[in-house]
Motif scaffolding. Structure first.
Motif, PDB file in Angstrom:
ATOM      1  N   GLY A  18       0.775  -1.233   0.000  1.00 21.21           N
ATOM      2  CA  GLY A  18       0.000   0.000   0.000  1.00 21.21           C
ATOM      3  C   GLY A  18       0.803   1.277   0.000  1.00 21.21           C
ATOM      4  O   GLY A  18       0.257   2.346   0.276  1.00 21.21           O
ATOM      5  N   GLY A  19       2.099   1.210  -0.327  1.00 24.46           N
ATOM      6  CA  GLY A  19       2.949   2.382  -0.252  1.00 24.46           C
ATOM      7  C   GLY A  19       2.958   3.245  -1.499  1.00 24.46           C
ATOM      8  O   GLY A  19       2.178   3.043  -2.438  1.00 24.46           O
ATOM      9  N   GLN A  20       3.920   4.188  -1.523  1.00 29.19           N
ATOM     10  CA  GLN A  20       3.971   5.153  -2.624  1.00 29.19           C
ATOM     11  C   GLN A  20       4.319   4.509  -3.961  1.00 29.19           C
ATOM     12  O   GLN A  20       3.897   4.996  -5.009  1.00 29.19           O
ATOM     13  CB  GLN A  20       4.957   6.275  -2.318  1.00 29.19           C
ATOM     14  CG  GLN A  20       6.409   5.866  -2.161  1.00 29.19           C
ATOM     15  CD  GLN A  20       6.779   5.639  -0.714  1.00 29.19           C
ATOM     16  OE1 GLN A  20       5.913   5.452   0.149  1.00 29.19           O
ATOM     17  NE2 GLN A  20       8.068   5.674  -0.425  1.00 29.19           N
ATOM     18  N   LEU A  21       5.080   3.421  -3.949  1.00 26.37           N
ATOM     19  CA  LEU A  21       5.386   2.758  -5.212  1.00 26.37           C
ATOM     20  C   LEU A  21       4.116   2.176  -5.823  1.00 26.37           C
ATOM     21  O   LEU A  21       3.900   2.256  -7.038  1.00 26.37           O
ATOM     22  CB  LEU A  21       6.436   1.676  -5.000  1.00 26.37           C
ATOM     23  CG  LEU A  21       7.790   2.150  -4.487  1.00 26.37           C
ATOM     24  CD1 LEU A  21       8.740   0.967  -4.293  1.00 26.37           C
ATOM     25  CD2 LEU A  21       8.420   3.169  -5.426  1.00 26.37           C
ATOM     26  N   GLY A  22       3.264   1.602  -4.989  1.00 26.54           N
ATOM     27  CA  GLY A  22       1.984   1.114  -5.477  1.00 26.54           C
ATOM     28  C   GLY A  22       1.101   2.241  -5.974  1.00 26.54           C
ATOM     29  O   GLY A  22       0.369   2.100  -6.963  1.00 26.54           O
ATOM     30  N   ARG A  23       1.159   3.370  -5.282  1.00 29.01           N
ATOM     31  CA  ARG A  23       0.393   4.544  -5.701  1.00 29.01           C
ATOM     32  C   ARG A  23       0.798   4.976  -7.112  1.00 29.01           C
ATOM     33  O   ARG A  23      -0.054   5.222  -7.982  1.00 29.01           O
ATOM     34  CB  ARG A  23       0.650   5.669  -4.696  1.00 29.01           C
ATOM     35  CG  ARG A  23      -0.019   7.006  -4.986  1.00 29.01           C
ATOM     36  CD  ARG A  23       0.507   8.043  -3.998  1.00 29.01           C
ATOM     37  NE  ARG A  23      -0.063   9.361  -4.182  1.00 29.01           N
ATOM     38  CZ  ARG A  23      -1.080   9.852  -3.491  1.00 29.01           C
ATOM     39  NH1 ARG A  23      -1.676   9.107  -2.575  1.00 29.01           N
ATOM     40  NH2 ARG A  23      -1.516  11.074  -3.700  1.00 29.01           N
ATOM     41  N   MET A  24       2.116   5.060  -7.360  1.00 35.72           N
ATOM     42  CA  MET A  24       2.587   5.515  -8.667  1.00 35.72           C
ATOM     43  C   MET A  24       2.372   4.455  -9.745  1.00 35.72           C
ATOM     44  O   MET A  24       2.138   4.786 -10.909  1.00 35.72           O
ATOM     45  CB  MET A  24       4.038   5.951  -8.565  1.00 35.72           C
ATOM     46  CG  MET A  24       4.194   7.268  -7.810  1.00 35.72           C
ATOM     47  SD  MET A  24       5.887   7.909  -7.679  1.00 35.72           S
ATOM     48  CE  MET A  24       6.443   7.073  -6.185  1.00 35.72           C
ATOM     49  N   LEU A  25       2.426   3.181  -9.381  1.00 36.22           N
ATOM     50  CA  LEU A  25       2.082   2.119 -10.340  1.00 36.22           C
ATOM     51  C   LEU A  25       0.618   2.233 -10.755  1.00 36.22           C
ATOM     52  O   LEU A  25       0.280   2.113 -11.937  1.00 36.22           O
ATOM     53  CB  LEU A  25       2.342   0.746  -9.735  1.00 36.22           C
ATOM     54  CG  LEU A  25       3.784   0.256  -9.697  1.00 36.22           C
ATOM     55  CD1 LEU A  25       3.883  -1.018  -8.872  1.00 36.22           C
ATOM     56  CD2 LEU A  25       4.313   0.010 -11.113  1.00 36.22           C
ATOM     57  N   ALA A  26      -0.260   2.457  -9.777  1.00 35.77           N
ATOM     58  CA  ALA A  26      -1.685   2.558 -10.091  1.00 35.77           C
ATOM     59  C   ALA A  26      -1.975   3.772 -10.973  1.00 35.77           C
ATOM     60  O   ALA A  26      -2.807   3.702 -11.895  1.00 35.77           O
ATOM     61  CB  ALA A  26      -2.495   2.635  -8.793  1.00 35.77           C
ATOM     62  N   MET A  27      -1.274   4.870 -10.727  1.00 36.64           N
ATOM     63  CA  MET A  27      -1.481   6.062 -11.554  1.00 36.64           C
ATOM     64  C   MET A  27      -1.038   5.805 -12.994  1.00 36.64           C
ATOM     65  O   MET A  27      -1.707   6.225 -13.947  1.00 36.64           O
ATOM     66  CB  MET A  27      -0.724   7.235 -10.942  1.00 36.64           C
ATOM     67  CG  MET A  27      -1.310   7.684  -9.605  1.00 36.64           C
ATOM     68  SD  MET A  27      -0.256   8.825  -8.664  1.00 36.64           S
ATOM     69  CE  MET A  27      -0.342  10.283  -9.690  1.00 36.64           C
ATOM     70  N   ALA A  28       0.077   5.087 -13.155  1.00 43.88           N
ATOM     71  CA  ALA A  28       0.531   4.758 -14.508  1.00 43.88           C
ATOM     72  C   ALA A  28      -0.445   3.807 -15.186  1.00 43.88           C
ATOM     73  O   ALA A  28      -0.715   3.918 -16.396  1.00 43.88           O
ATOM     74  CB  ALA A  28       1.928   4.143 -14.448  1.00 43.88           C
ATOM     75  N   ALA A  29      -0.975   2.855 -14.426  1.00 48.19           N
ATOM     76  CA  ALA A  29      -1.920   1.888 -15.001  1.00 48.19           C
ATOM     77  C   ALA A  29      -3.202   2.568 -15.454  1.00 48.19           C
ATOM     78  O   ALA A  29      -3.769   2.226 -16.504  1.00 48.19           O
ATOM     79  CB  ALA A  29      -2.228   0.817 -13.960  1.00 48.19           C
ATOM     80  N   MET A  30      -3.664   3.542 -14.683  1.00 51.96           N
ATOM     81  CA  MET A  30      -4.882   4.262 -15.047  1.00 51.96           C
ATOM     82  C   MET A  30      -4.728   4.962 -16.389  1.00 51.96           C
ATOM     83  O   MET A  30      -5.669   5.004 -17.191  1.00 51.96           O
ATOM     84  CB  MET A  30      -5.221   5.280 -13.958  1.00 51.96           C
ATOM     85  CG  MET A  30      -5.707   4.661 -12.662  1.00 51.96           C
ATOM     86  SD  MET A  30      -5.848   5.883 -11.333  1.00 51.96           S
ATOM     87  CE  MET A  30      -7.094   6.971 -12.005  1.00 51.96           C
ATOM     88  N   GLN A  31      -3.534   5.511 -16.651  1.00 50.89           N
ATOM     89  CA  GLN A  31      -3.302   6.193 -17.925  1.00 50.89           C
ATOM     90  C   GLN A  31      -3.399   5.233 -19.111  1.00 50.89           C
ATOM     91  O   GLN A  31      -3.689   5.657 -20.231  1.00 50.89           O
ATOM     92  CB  GLN A  31      -1.931   6.866 -17.916  1.00 50.89           C
ATOM     93  CG  GLN A  31      -1.836   8.037 -16.951  1.00 50.89           C
ATOM     94  CD  GLN A  31      -0.466   8.678 -16.955  1.00 50.89           C
ATOM     95  OE1 GLN A  31       0.537   8.038 -17.236  1.00 50.89           O
ATOM     96  NE2 GLN A  31      -0.421   9.951 -16.621  1.00 50.89           N
ATOM     97  N   LEU A  32      -3.138   3.958 -18.856  1.00 55.01           N
ATOM     98  CA  LEU A  32      -3.226   2.957 -19.914  1.00 55.01           C
ATOM     99  C   LEU A  32      -4.588   2.269 -19.955  1.00 55.01           C
ATOM    100  O   LEU A  32      -4.787   1.305 -20.698  1.00 55.01           O
ATOM    101  CB  LEU A  32      -2.122   1.910 -19.737  1.00 55.01           C
ATOM    102  CG  LEU A  32      -0.692   2.438 -19.909  1.00 55.01           C
ATOM    103  CD1 LEU A  32       0.328   1.362 -19.546  1.00 55.01           C
ATOM    104  CD2 LEU A  32      -0.465   2.932 -21.331  1.00 55.01           C
ATOM    105  N   GLY A  33      -5.520   2.771 -19.155  1.00 57.95           N
ATOM    106  CA  GLY A  33      -6.891   2.267 -19.216  1.00 57.95           C
ATOM    107  C   GLY A  33      -7.172   1.083 -18.330  1.00 57.95           C
ATOM    108  O   GLY A  33      -8.212   0.427 -18.481  1.00 57.95           O
TER     109      GLY A  33
END
Length: 360
Positions: A18-33
């Motif tokens: 649940g840390g910041q690396l997961g946060r930034m992974l999720a943000m990148a994934a959202m951009q790819l739909g």
């Protein structure tokens, strides 16, 4: 993922941690739909913010893990200390990366042995299982050195520096398997960060010169300097051999010391890495987006550096409370705050990356 079709937009990626690396992974994934859901025990789980759903259950809760996995098309992790038992409770076909990478990275002794077999050189070390072992290791390896727990250490935790025989006498074996490492004379520390697809395609980002304070990364900078640049090729060969041996999928990081005798292996992180945060603004494709591309079976993006000079610095503890003032500074600062509630000492609260088209 080998031989499978790429995951289509709308598919669900599960993130363990649940840390910041997961946060930034999720943000990148959202951009790819893609849709992301997370899993971690209850706490300040900043990765929950961009996730569509988040499970706050224990790592030993097999029913909760099964419910989480049942919603996912692929599952990855955002830090290397996710308990192996939790990962192995998830159906193997859903895991983006073989859990062997976690098992090796979670044990410093196994990690060192593994990379030695691939041709890497770690610092001198000995296994320590008792006070008597520590005394023998201290005599053989010498000082200065560091006693580290073999498991569960990161950002300088679970470590005791030994500068003299007097200090060694004051340290008692902590009751867990340890490793005693001799400290080496080095110019700087640097990272090799790569991304590998299921078919074995590998791309590297440029290696930064890294600065640490009490075991925590504080700065990553490019250009990295002549010594690092002269040793990157050899370090990349070790990193590629490691990724291939693990049949790794996603972003993998190996840290090295640049010495006059060549690169000395420090440790491995089977995940996106703090020293690669600069890639968000500074590379053609960030480490976070390329990790998502790799685990979802998409073509990789370019990893070329886009600027002549890059400086990424962590914001730790209460310095993040005044971080918005950074935006008024010259040098095009790019601020990333992680949304953590408590700004305590030694806690990574965010980072700032400065880029320039001119060399410093």
């Amino acid at each position: 993922m080998a031989g499978k079709k790429p995951l289509p937009p709308g598919a669900t990626i599960g993130i363990l941690g649940g840390g910041q690396l997961g946060r930034m992974l999720a943000m990148a994934a959202m951009q790819l739909g893609y849709r992301c859901i997370g899993y971690a025990p209850e706490g300040d789980n900043v990765a929950a913010d961009p996730c569509a759903d988040f499970f706050t259950d224990g790592w030993s809760d097999r029913d909760a893990l099964a419910a989480f996995a049942g919603q996912c098309d692929i599952i990855t992790w955002e830090f290397e200390n996710v308990p192996l038992e939790a990962v192995e409770a998830i159906p193997a076909h859903l895991l983006a990366t073989d859990p062997a990478a976690l098992r090796i990275a979670q044990d410093r002794l196994e990690e060192k042995s593994f990379v030695e077999q691939l041709g890497a050189r770690p610092a001198p070390y000995m296994r320590v299982d008792s006070d008597e072992d520590f005394a023998r290791a201290f005599e053989r390896v010498g000082t200065p050195g560091i006693l580290k727990t073999a498991r569960d250490g990161y950002d300088g935790k679970g470590q005791w520096r030994v500068d003299s025989a007097h200090e060694a006498q004051g340290i008692r074996f902590p009751g867990r398997r340890c490793v005693y490492e001799g400290m080496i004379d080095f110019e700087t520390e640097f990272s090799v960060i790569l991304v590998r697809t299921a078919d074995g395609t590998i791309r590297f980002w440029d290696s930064t010169a890294n600065t640490h304070d009490s075991g925590m990364l504080t700065r990553a900078a490019l250009p990295a300097g002549e010594m690092v640049e002269g040793q990157v090729e050899a370090a990349r060969a070790i990193a590629q051999a490691t990724a291939d041996a693990l049949d790794y999928v996603g972003v993998l990081t190996l840290e090295f010391f640049a010495t006059r005798a060549g690169p000395i292996f420090n440790e491995m992180a089977p995940r996106v890495h703090n020293s690669g945060h600069w890639t968000i603004e500074g590379a053609a494709t960030s480490q976070f987006e390329n990790h998502i591309r790799a685990i979802c079976g998409l073509p990789l993006g370019g990893t070329e550096t886009r600027f002549a000079a890059i400086d990424m610095r962590n914001l730790v503890g209460e310095e993040a409370l005044e971080a918005h003032s950074i935006l008024a500074e010259e040098g095009e600062p790019h601020l990333h705050l992680y949304g953590k509630r408590e700004a305590r000492d030694g806690r990574k609260m965010g980072h700032v990356t400065r880029v320039s088209s001119r060399l410093p």
